[in-house]
Design a protein around this motif. Sequence first.
Motif, PDB file in Angstrom:
ATOM      1  N   ILE A  60      62.635  84.042  -8.202  1.00 56.88           N
ATOM      2  CA  ILE A  60      63.732  82.943  -8.588  1.00 56.88           C
ATOM      3  C   ILE A  60      63.636  82.454  -6.871  1.00 56.88           C
ATOM      4  CG2 ILE A  60      66.161  82.746  -9.010  1.00 56.88           C
ATOM      5  CD1 ILE A  60      66.121  85.998  -9.978  1.00 56.88           C
ATOM      6  N   GLY A  62      65.644  79.050  -4.718  1.00 55.41           N
ATOM      7  CA  GLY A  62      66.692  78.293  -4.640  1.00 55.41           C
ATOM      8  C   GLY A  62      66.116  77.395  -3.494  1.00 55.41           C
ATOM      9  N   MET A  81      65.507  77.110  -9.199  1.00 58.84           N
ATOM     10  CA  MET A  81      66.937  76.513  -9.585  1.00 58.84           C
ATOM     11  C   MET A  81      67.375  75.337  -9.594  1.00 58.84           C
ATOM     12  SD  MET A  81      68.251  79.393 -11.315  1.00 58.84           S
ATOM     13  CE  MET A  81      69.792  79.291 -11.300  1.00 58.84           C
ATOM     14  N   GLY A 101      74.171  78.168  -9.818  1.00 52.25           N
ATOM     15  CA  GLY A 101      73.460  79.037  -8.590  1.00 52.25           C
ATOM     16  C   GLY A 101      72.490  77.997  -7.772  1.00 52.25           C
ATOM     17  N   THR A 130      74.235  78.433   9.261  1.00 45.97           N
ATOM     18  CA  THR A 130      74.175  77.475  10.150  1.00 45.97           C
ATOM     19  C   THR A 130      72.730  77.040  10.481  1.00 45.97           C
ATOM     20  OG1 THR A 130      73.588  78.974  12.196  1.00 45.97           O
ATOM     21  CG2 THR A 130      75.934  78.235  11.639  1.00 45.97           C
ATOM     22  N   SER A 136      70.910  77.033  -1.296  1.00 45.89           N
ATOM     23  CA  SER A 136      71.399  77.303  -2.442  1.00 45.89           C
ATOM     24  C   SER A 136      72.569  78.135  -2.345  1.00 45.89           C
ATOM     25  CB  SER A 136      70.635  77.511  -3.374  1.00 45.89           C
ATOM     26  OG  SER A 136      70.046  78.527  -3.601  1.00 45.89           O
ATOM     27  N   ALA A 140      72.289  82.054  -1.097  1.00 41.27           N
ATOM     28  CA  ALA A 140      73.264  82.674  -0.098  1.00 41.27           C
ATOM     29  C   ALA A 140      73.892  83.950  -0.674  1.00 41.27           C
ATOM     30  CB  ALA A 140      74.448  81.546   0.184  1.00 41.27           C
ATOM     31  N   VAL A 145      74.912  85.894   3.099  1.00 39.50           N
ATOM     32  CA  VAL A 145      74.905  85.221   4.372  1.00 39.50           C
ATOM     33  C   VAL A 145      76.102  85.108   5.125  1.00 39.50           C
ATOM     34  CG1 VAL A 145      72.891  83.667   3.143  1.00 39.50           C
ATOM     35  CG2 VAL A 145      75.233  82.887   3.433  1.00 39.50           C
ATOM     36  N   GLY A 194      68.918  90.019 -11.221  1.00 45.56           N
ATOM     37  CA  GLY A 194      69.106  88.919 -12.573  1.00 45.56           C
ATOM     38  C   GLY A 194      69.311  87.647 -11.911  1.00 45.56           C
ATOM     39  N   ILE A 339      62.187  83.394  12.498  1.00 42.68           N
ATOM     40  CA  ILE A 339      63.683  83.681  12.773  1.00 42.68           C
ATOM     41  C   ILE A 339      63.484  85.126  12.690  1.00 42.68           C
ATOM     42  CG2 ILE A 339      66.184  83.586  12.595  1.00 42.68           C
ATOM     43  CD1 ILE A 339      65.697  80.942  11.190  1.00 42.68           C
ATOM     44  N   ARG A 373      76.375  85.695  17.298  1.00 40.24           N
ATOM     45  CA  ARG A 373      77.664  85.758  16.489  1.00 40.24           C
ATOM     46  C   ARG A 373      78.189  87.012  16.309  1.00 40.24           C
ATOM     47  NH1 ARG A 373      75.474  82.651  11.507  1.00 40.24           N
ATOM     48  NH2 ARG A 373      73.388  81.976  12.359  1.00 40.24           N
ATOM     49  N   TYR A 428      68.551  92.149   9.923  1.00 34.36           N
ATOM     50  CA  TYR A 428      68.614  91.311   8.635  1.00 34.36           C
ATOM     51  C   TYR A 428      67.152  91.146   7.929  1.00 34.36           C
ATOM     52  CZ  TYR A 428      71.067  87.357   6.380  1.00 34.36           C
ATOM     53  OH  TYR A 428      71.820  86.642   5.317  1.00 34.36           O
TER      54      TYR A 428
HETATM   55  C1  LIG Z   1      66.736  77.410   9.542  1.00 26.25           C
HETATM   56  C2  LIG Z   1      67.289  78.453   8.947  1.00 26.25           C
HETATM   57  C3  LIG Z   1      68.507  78.763   9.066  1.00 26.25           C
HETATM   58  C4  LIG Z   1      69.052  79.961   8.589  1.00 26.25           C
HETATM   59  N1  LIG Z   1      70.613  80.440   9.086  1.00 26.25           N
HETATM   60  C5  LIG Z   1      71.160  81.190   8.583  1.00 26.25           C
HETATM   61  C6  LIG Z   1      72.519  81.814   8.788  1.00 26.25           C
HETATM   62  O1  LIG Z   1      73.182  81.160   9.823  1.00 26.25           O
HETATM   63  N2  LIG Z   1      73.100  82.843   8.243  1.00 26.25           N
HETATM   64  C7  LIG Z   1      72.337  83.327   7.284  1.00 26.25           C
HETATM   65  O2  LIG Z   1      73.029  84.636   6.649  1.00 26.25           O
HETATM   66  N3  LIG Z   1      71.269  83.287   6.812  1.00 26.25           N
HETATM   67  C8  LIG Z   1      70.587  82.060   7.514  1.00 26.25           C
HETATM   68  N4  LIG Z   1      69.196  82.031   7.052  1.00 26.25           N
HETATM   69  C9  LIG Z   1      68.724  82.699   5.930  1.00 26.25           C
HETATM   70  C10 LIG Z   1      68.966  81.911   4.637  1.00 26.25           C
HETATM   71  O3  LIG Z   1      70.405  81.618   4.496  1.00 26.25           O
HETATM   72  C11 LIG Z   1      68.480  83.026   3.522  1.00 26.25           C
HETATM   73  O4  LIG Z   1      67.022  83.512   3.566  1.00 26.25           O
HETATM   74  C12 LIG Z   1      68.971  82.420   2.135  1.00 26.25           C
HETATM   75  O5  LIG Z   1      68.752  83.705   1.243  1.00 26.25           O
HETATM   76  C13 LIG Z   1      68.109  81.191   1.791  1.00 26.25           C
HETATM   77  O6  LIG Z   1      68.726  80.537   0.604  1.00 26.25           O
HETATM   78  P1  LIG Z   1      67.695  79.627  -0.256  1.00 26.25           P
HETATM   79  O7  LIG Z   1      68.668  78.877  -1.067  1.00 26.25           O
HETATM   80  O8  LIG Z   1      66.671  78.896   0.506  1.00 26.25           O
HETATM   81  O9  LIG Z   1      67.002  80.876  -1.045  1.00 26.25           O
HETATM   82  P2  LIG Z   1      65.519  81.277  -1.388  1.00 26.25           P
HETATM   83  O10 LIG Z   1      64.804  81.307  -0.146  1.00 26.25           O
HETATM   84  O11 LIG Z   1      64.982  80.369  -2.227  1.00 26.25           O
HETATM   85  O12 LIG Z   1      65.833  82.715  -2.037  1.00 26.25           O
HETATM   86  C14 LIG Z   1      66.257  83.531  -1.253  1.00 26.25           C
HETATM   87  C15 LIG Z   1      66.333  84.774  -2.152  1.00 26.25           C
HETATM   88  O13 LIG Z   1      67.340  84.547  -2.934  1.00 26.25           O
HETATM   89  C16 LIG Z   1      67.116  84.747  -4.479  1.00 26.25           C
HETATM   90  N5  LIG Z   1      67.577  83.556  -5.206  1.00 26.25           N
HETATM   91  C17 LIG Z   1      67.797  82.327  -5.016  1.00 26.25           C
HETATM   92  N6  LIG Z   1      68.549  81.836  -5.821  1.00 26.25           N
HETATM   93  C18 LIG Z   1      68.944  82.837  -6.924  1.00 26.25           C
HETATM   94  C19 LIG Z   1      69.551  82.759  -8.062  1.00 26.25           C
HETATM   95  N7  LIG Z   1      70.156  81.815  -8.497  1.00 26.25           N
HETATM   96  N8  LIG Z   1      69.705  83.866  -8.657  1.00 26.25           N
HETATM   97  C20 LIG Z   1      69.156  85.207  -8.148  1.00 26.25           C
HETATM   98  N9  LIG Z   1      68.586  85.202  -7.120  1.00 26.25           N
HETATM   99  C21 LIG Z   1      68.181  83.927  -6.516  1.00 26.25           C
HETATM  100  C22 LIG Z   1      65.810  84.370  -4.212  1.00 26.25           C
HETATM  101  O14 LIG Z   1      65.174  85.295  -5.261  1.00 26.25           O
HETATM  102  C23 LIG Z   1      65.379  85.191  -2.815  1.00 26.25           C
HETATM  103  O15 LIG Z   1      65.228  86.694  -3.038  1.00 26.25           O
HETATM  104  C24 LIG Z   1      68.614  80.816   7.613  1.00 26.25           C
HETATM  105  C25 LIG Z   1      67.200  80.397   7.286  1.00 26.25           C
HETATM  106  C26 LIG Z   1      66.629  79.476   7.975  1.00 26.25           C
HETATM  107  C27 LIG Z   1      65.182  79.053   7.516  1.00 26.25           C
END
Ligand SMILES: Cc1cc2nc3c(=O)[nH]c(=O)nc-3n(C[C@H](O)[C@H](O)[C@H](O)COP(=O)(O)OP(=O)(O)OC[C@H]3O[C@@H](n4cnc5c(N)ncnc54)[C@H](O)[C@@H]3O)c2cc1C
Length: 486
Positions: A60, A62, A81, A101, A130, A136, A140, A145, A194, A339, A373, A428
Amino acid sequence: MSIQLADSKKVLVSPYCEVVNDTHSQLNPTVIKGRFAPSNLSEIVEVIKLAHSSKDRICIAGGRHAMGGQQFLRSGMLLDMAGMNKVLHFDEERGLLEVEGGIFWPDIIDFLKEKQKGKRSVWVISQKQTGANSLSIGGAVSANVHGRGLTRPPLVDDLEDITVVLSDGQTKICSRTENPELFSLVVGGYGLFGIIASATLRLVPRAVLQRTVEIVEAENVISRLEKRINNGAKYGDFQFAIDPTSPDFLNKGIMSTYAEVPNASVATEHRLLREDDWKDLLYLAHVDKTAAFEKYSNYYLSTNGQLYESDVFQLATYIDNYHKDLDGRIPRHKGTELITELYVPRPALGKFLKEAADLLRQHHADVIYGTVRLIKEDKISFLAWATQPWACTVLNIHVEHTKAGMTRAAKIFSDLIELAINSSGSYYLTYHKYASSQQVLACYPQMIQFFAAKRKYDPKGLFNSDWYEHHLDLLLENKLFSNKYI
Ligand SMILES: Cc1cc2nc3c(=O)[nH]c(=O)nc-3n(C[C@H](O)[C@H](O)[C@H](O)COP(=O)(O)OP(=O)(O)OC[C@H]3O[C@@H](n4cnc5c(N)ncnc54)[C@H](O)[C@@H]3O)c2cc1C
């Protein structure tokens, strides 16, 4: 080839093997079998049925910002998604917002702004990540997050409930009181239990915040932040110097905090960094790190006292694929940033940063950005990372996309985790797969029970990812699981 669903909508957007990759590090190229983009709940269920009938597995995705292969699976069916990006319900009385989602944070912020235009008291999001915006809600929730809150637990605290589609196609509403076990597993569960079809966010009243900026040394960060919290600061961080040849490396930094100012309004003209300024800063961070820190700290100091809206100030400037431009400007340069985030008990932060600086110097690590932080404890999610009120150190490190560069990165990231563990800390899970099995289990001893629960809720392993496969292999190595699949 395309599949027609019962309601005649096509969800199979790419029937071919396709190479997908994560947005930031671009270190996870993965060949998937096909890409599906449902636009409603019943289409999600259809995709699940299809996967069962073809004996395929679903990963899955986002916003694709996770960097450990959590959203991808080699030869898997990718559930994209992006098509599920609507606001479903806004309860203005209680400050609750149900969204699908796949929606990204800026769309939520814009919706709330538009919907509450002209109103005196306004609901807004409490926190988002940040550094990037195209993230998505599903992603998150799945990583649980955090943002720049100084007194807040991770996102789980901002969730009223989530609607999850399970591997048998059933839909379950999960919250602290309804299906609480599943709630705790899905939040921070990296998409393994799920599909998060929707989530209801607990909003907070919008505040006008005043930024206070000062230059601080690492050993004083915690006491200064605590003092600011006592004076009403709600958000903040400490962004440190990145030049390893300077004594300031991971030591001197910009501490900025944000406290509410009642009855104030935000000026339309603001000092801010525009996209070109960010491009220059990114360039300097690669070629002249002292100049980058000076430019950045001068900008921050010039904004001391400036007012911000508590939702809008959480939006970041992120330039997609910025390394393409950098690689063109810097001779023999090819790579991206990866990161990592390390946690230590707050009193240990000063010592940890000193030791991390030595370690990074020894490894000739190329730090592009770093910040500290605070987080408050999360008592809800099963795979909780915020197991105590940590100081969280984030490091964005340049990685050469060569065999030698990758080997060096693996050593740096794993040694940093070891340093955190030696300070009674943790790391993390969302950023990479460089932790050893001992490190995974030292920081996440509940991983074994987490995977056992995964088998209970998803016995056929329908939801899968390269991250899951990697961690299963680590547990198998330790003979903690007897067989990979049931
Ligand atoms: C530049 C940068 C800055 C960031 N800053 C922060 C920060 O400040 N704080 C923090 O906590 N994290 C931070 N992150 C990490 C980021 O928040 C997480 O990796 C987050 O999961 C990414 O969300 P995404 O929408 O890109 O999901 P994706 O990378 O697409 O997916 C991440 C996970 O979520 C699952 N997922 C996505 N959508 C769904 C859904 N609808 N249902 C079930 N599972 C789903 C995926 O299977 C996967 O396991 C950062 C990452 C980057 C690259």
